[in-house]
Design a protein around this motif. Structure first.
Motif, PDB file in Angstrom:
ATOM      1  N   ARG A  85       0.861  -1.185   0.000  1.00 23.79           N
ATOM      2  CA  ARG A  85       0.000   0.000   0.000  1.00 23.79           C
ATOM      3  C   ARG A  85       0.896   1.232   0.000  1.00 23.79           C
ATOM      4  O   ARG A  85       1.619   1.497   0.958  1.00 23.79           O
ATOM      5  N   LEU A  86       0.883   2.000  -1.086  1.00 22.64           N
ATOM      6  CA  LEU A  86       1.820   3.113  -1.238  1.00 22.64           C
ATOM      7  C   LEU A  86       1.620   4.182  -0.171  1.00 22.64           C
ATOM      8  O   LEU A  86       2.543   4.931   0.143  1.00 22.64           O
ATOM      9  N   GLY A  87       0.421   4.228   0.396  1.00 20.96           N
ATOM     10  CA  GLY A  87       0.161   5.212   1.441  1.00 20.96           C
ATOM     11  C   GLY A  87       1.041   5.037   2.670  1.00 20.96           C
ATOM     12  O   GLY A  87       1.260   5.991   3.426  1.00 20.96           O
ATOM     13  N   ILE A  88       1.577   3.837   2.866  1.00 21.50           N
ATOM     14  CA  ILE A  88       2.429   3.602   4.030  1.00 21.50           C
ATOM     15  C   ILE A  88       3.697   4.437   3.952  1.00 21.50           C
ATOM     16  O   ILE A  88       4.309   4.768   4.975  1.00 21.50           O
ATOM     17  N   LEU A  89       4.085   4.814   2.716  1.00 15.19           N
ATOM     18  CA  LEU A  89       5.302   5.601   2.526  1.00 15.19           C
ATOM     19  C   LEU A  89       5.079   7.085   2.801  1.00 15.19           C
ATOM     20  O   LEU A  89       6.022   7.872   2.705  1.00 15.19           O
ATOM     21  N   ARG A  90       3.834   7.461   3.131  1.00 17.20           N
ATOM     22  CA  ARG A  90       3.596   8.849   3.513  1.00 17.20           C
ATOM     23  C   ARG A  90       3.989   9.118   4.957  1.00 17.20           C
ATOM     24  O   ARG A  90       3.970  10.262   5.405  1.00 17.20           O
ATOM     25  N   SER A  91       4.327   8.062   5.690  1.00 16.59           N
ATOM     26  CA  SER A  91       4.749   8.216   7.080  1.00 16.59           C
ATOM     27  C   SER A  91       6.176   8.746   7.129  1.00 16.59           C
ATOM     28  O   SER A  91       7.126   8.051   6.747  1.00 16.59           O
ATOM     29  N   GLY A  92       6.332   9.996   7.573  1.00 17.13           N
ATOM     30  CA  GLY A  92       7.658  10.601   7.670  1.00 17.13           C
ATOM     31  C   GLY A  92       8.609   9.815   8.551  1.00 17.13           C
ATOM     32  O   GLY A  92       9.752   9.541   8.155  1.00 17.13           O
ATOM     33  N   PRO A  93       8.189   9.421   9.775  1.00 18.29           N
ATOM     34  CA  PRO A  93       9.089   8.633  10.628  1.00 18.29           C
ATOM     35  C   PRO A  93       9.530   7.327   9.979  1.00 18.29           C
ATOM     36  O   PRO A  93      10.692   6.935  10.097  1.00 18.29           O
ATOM     37  N   LEU A  94       8.616   6.642   9.266  1.00 20.66           N
ATOM     38  CA  LEU A  94       8.980   5.382   8.624  1.00 20.66           C
ATOM     39  C   LEU A  94      10.020   5.609   7.529  1.00 20.66           C
ATOM     40  O   LEU A  94      11.012   4.869   7.436  1.00 20.66           O
ATOM     41  N   VAL A  95       9.835   6.619   6.707  1.00 15.86           N
ATOM     42  CA  VAL A  95      10.788   6.904   5.622  1.00 15.86           C
ATOM     43  C   VAL A  95      12.145   7.293   6.190  1.00 15.86           C
ATOM     44  O   VAL A  95      13.197   6.816   5.733  1.00 15.86           O
ATOM     45  N   ARG A  96      12.147   8.160   7.213  1.00 12.81           N
ATOM     46  CA  ARG A  96      13.429   8.563   7.813  1.00 12.81           C
ATOM     47  C   ARG A  96      14.130   7.374   8.464  1.00 12.81           C
ATOM     48  O   ARG A  96      15.354   7.241   8.384  1.00 12.81           O
ATOM     49  N   ALA A  97      13.351   6.500   9.111  1.00 12.54           N
ATOM     50  CA  ALA A  97      13.949   5.322   9.744  1.00 12.54           C
ATOM     51  C   ALA A  97      14.610   4.428   8.714  1.00 12.54           C
ATOM     52  O   ALA A  97      15.708   3.900   8.932  1.00 12.54           O
ATOM     53  N   ASN A  98      13.963   4.250   7.553  1.00 16.57           N
ATOM     54  CA  ASN A  98      14.527   3.385   6.521  1.00 16.57           C
ATOM     55  C   ASN A  98      15.768   3.994   5.879  1.00 16.57           C
ATOM     56  O   ASN A  98      16.738   3.276   5.605  1.00 16.57           O
ATOM     57  N   LEU A  99      15.752   5.299   5.638  1.00 15.15           N
ATOM     58  CA  LEU A  99      16.948   5.953   5.105  1.00 15.15           C
ATOM     59  C   LEU A  99      18.114   5.854   6.088  1.00 15.15           C
ATOM     60  O   LEU A  99      19.250   5.550   5.709  1.00 15.15           O
ATOM     61  N   THR A 100      17.824   6.100   7.357  1.00 13.45           N
ATOM     62  CA  THR A 100      18.859   6.016   8.385  1.00 13.45           C
ATOM     63  C   THR A 100      19.393   4.595   8.510  1.00 13.45           C
ATOM     64  O   THR A 100      20.598   4.374   8.691  1.00 13.45           O
TER      65      THR A 100
END
Length: 457
Positions: free
Chosen positions: A243-258
């Motif tokens: 579900r592409l909407g899950i990638l709208r979570s800022g904390p989740l995206v930052r956690a994955n980049l980190t």
């Protein structure tokens, strides 16, 4: 679950130590030996997202047990290998098994423990065990290789069997954790798996940038094209794989980049230090493993100190503090010399242990916090994909920079100078991760102030 993630970490580390012995015994070329490592990375990174979603749709316990059996069988196959292609097959399928098994295991933890302090403590213990498996694997791999390199494959078989026998009666899955399967997004599964495999393969090819650069560019282009195709498929699918909407979570995206930058820095650093200790200093594999053992301090700190710090200061501040510890560790090693005593290296090793204790677990918490139970497998697949992709990227970049800096020069001094140049990669990766973490902390503070302001109004 901790036993399974320990198994995954120790399996990778032991093989890395045994590679020279495997080449000597089977007469493998350098490209074939590199392929043995890359095959696992391709299987793991390529199928991780599919593995995470399969756990959500088909059952976490079922996926965990099934792929643990596959892991066991193909690890054993590697131990019986007499030719390079058998090792390639064994490592690729073992990587695929880990890609399905790991997110299933992580989501079993997040769905069995309620969100909050209990889950946080469980995830911190889990993360500490994962890092401990890799650190201890370097030492255990050296000891087993001294007996015979085939034991590097047989030992995970025995450990897998113990975990399997314990998991069958003990593992439970909440009855409400899995949605009804209304269909399976085959097009999405094929496109994202192909994209991940191509991107990981492109990253692996970066180790030797002069070796077919047009092909490397074409591989990346094809991978990105499949990513675009995947996004288009998911937007139209009635039952999307992701579900592409899950990638709208800022904390989740930052956690994955980190997460990607964290493992890029550590695996790149570990590779360079291994070259330094064994090729420039003449240390044995066992001595090298023991030297890196200090970096496994997170095995003790993650389940003890980190939970207290997270409860006291929150995940964001703890992650930033850990990244700053790692940045200092890598910066201190930039001045490494050929006559350094181990006492001069020890501060960096201990600071790296602090970094993992304060970053790995809290990142896993952030990446799964607030995610609906029926998407916990997907969230676990995303964060583990980031860890794996970052590791491959870090290894490739430090290899490419080291080779380019060394050129045609020979000798210990030239090797040391090239290694110092390549150390810029982990320093830069950790600095970028710290900047992302600081931005996340600032965003969180701003949101909290906005909430307080609204309450006052």
């Amino acid at each position: 679950m901790c036993g399974a993630i320990f198994l995954e970490g120790i399996d990778v580390a032991m093989l890395n130590v045994a590679l020279p012995s495997i080449r000597a015994d089977l007469g493998l070329s350098t490209s074939m030996l590199s392929g043995v490592v890359s095959a696992y990375v391709l299987g793991y990174g390529g199928f991780m997202l599919l593995g995470g979603r399969a756990a959500d749709l088909l059952g976490r316990r079922r996926m965990f047990l099934l792929w643990l059996v596959v892991f066991l069988l193909f690890s054993g196959l590697g131990g019986f290998a007499t030719e390079g292609w058998v090792l390639l097959l064994a490592r690729f399928v073992t990587g695929v098994a880990a890609a399905f098994m790991t997110p299933a295991g992580l989501s079993l933890i997040t769905t069995n423990f309620p969100e909050g302090r209990q889950r946080n403590r469980a995830l911190l213990i889990y993360a500490g065990t994962a890092a401990g498996g890799f650190a201890l694997g370097l030492v255990i791999g050296g000891l087993l290789t001294a007996i015979g390199w085939r034991w590097v494959f047989f030992a995970p078989v025995l450990l897998s069997l113990v975990i399997l026998l314990a998991a069958i009666p003990l593992l439970k899955e909440p009855a409400t954790a899995r949605p009804a399967v209304r269909g399976f997004d085959v097009a999405g599964a094929v496109s994202i798996t192909g994209a991940m495999m191509l991107l990981v393969y492109g990253v692996v090819r970066l180790e030797h940038p002069s070796d077919g650069l047009p092909l490397t560019v074409a591989v990346f282009a094809a991978g990105l094209a499949l990513v675009a195709a995947f996004v288009a498929v998911e937007r139209r699918s009635a039952v999307p794989l992701v579900r592409l909407g899950i990638l709208r979570s800022g904390p989740l995206v930052r956690a994955n980049l980190t997460a990607a930058l964290l493992t890029a820095s550590f695996f790149g650093f570990q590779f360079l230090v291994t070259l330094y200790l064994q090729e420039l200093r003449g240390w044995s594999t066992i001595q090298t493993g023991l030297a890196l053992l200090a970096a496994a301090a997170d095995v003790v700190l993650a389940p003890t100190l980190t939970p207290w710090l997270v409860n006291r200061f929150g995940n964001a501040k703890v992650v930033l503090g850990g990244l700053l510890s790692g940045l200092l560790a890598y910066a201190l090693f930039l001045g490494v010399g050929l006559d350094w005593a181990y006492a001069a290296m020890l501060p960096s090793m201990l600071l790296i242990g602090l970094m993992f204790a304060f970053v790995y677990g809290p990142l896993t918490i952030v990446a799964t916090d607030g995610i609906a139970e029926h998407e916990q497998g997907l969230a676990g697949g995303l964060i583990n994909s980031s860890f794996q992709f970052g590791a491959a990227l870090g290894l490739s970049l430090v290899t490419a920079v080291n080779v380019a800096a060394l050129g045609t020069a020979t000798g210990a001094e030239a090797g040391l100078a090239a290694m110092r140049t390549a150390l810029v990669v982990p320093v830069t990766a950790t600095l970028l991760a710290a900047i992302i973490a600081a931005a996340g902390l600032r965003s969180r503070v701003r949101d909290e102030n906005r909430v307080l302001s609204g309450s006052a109004t």
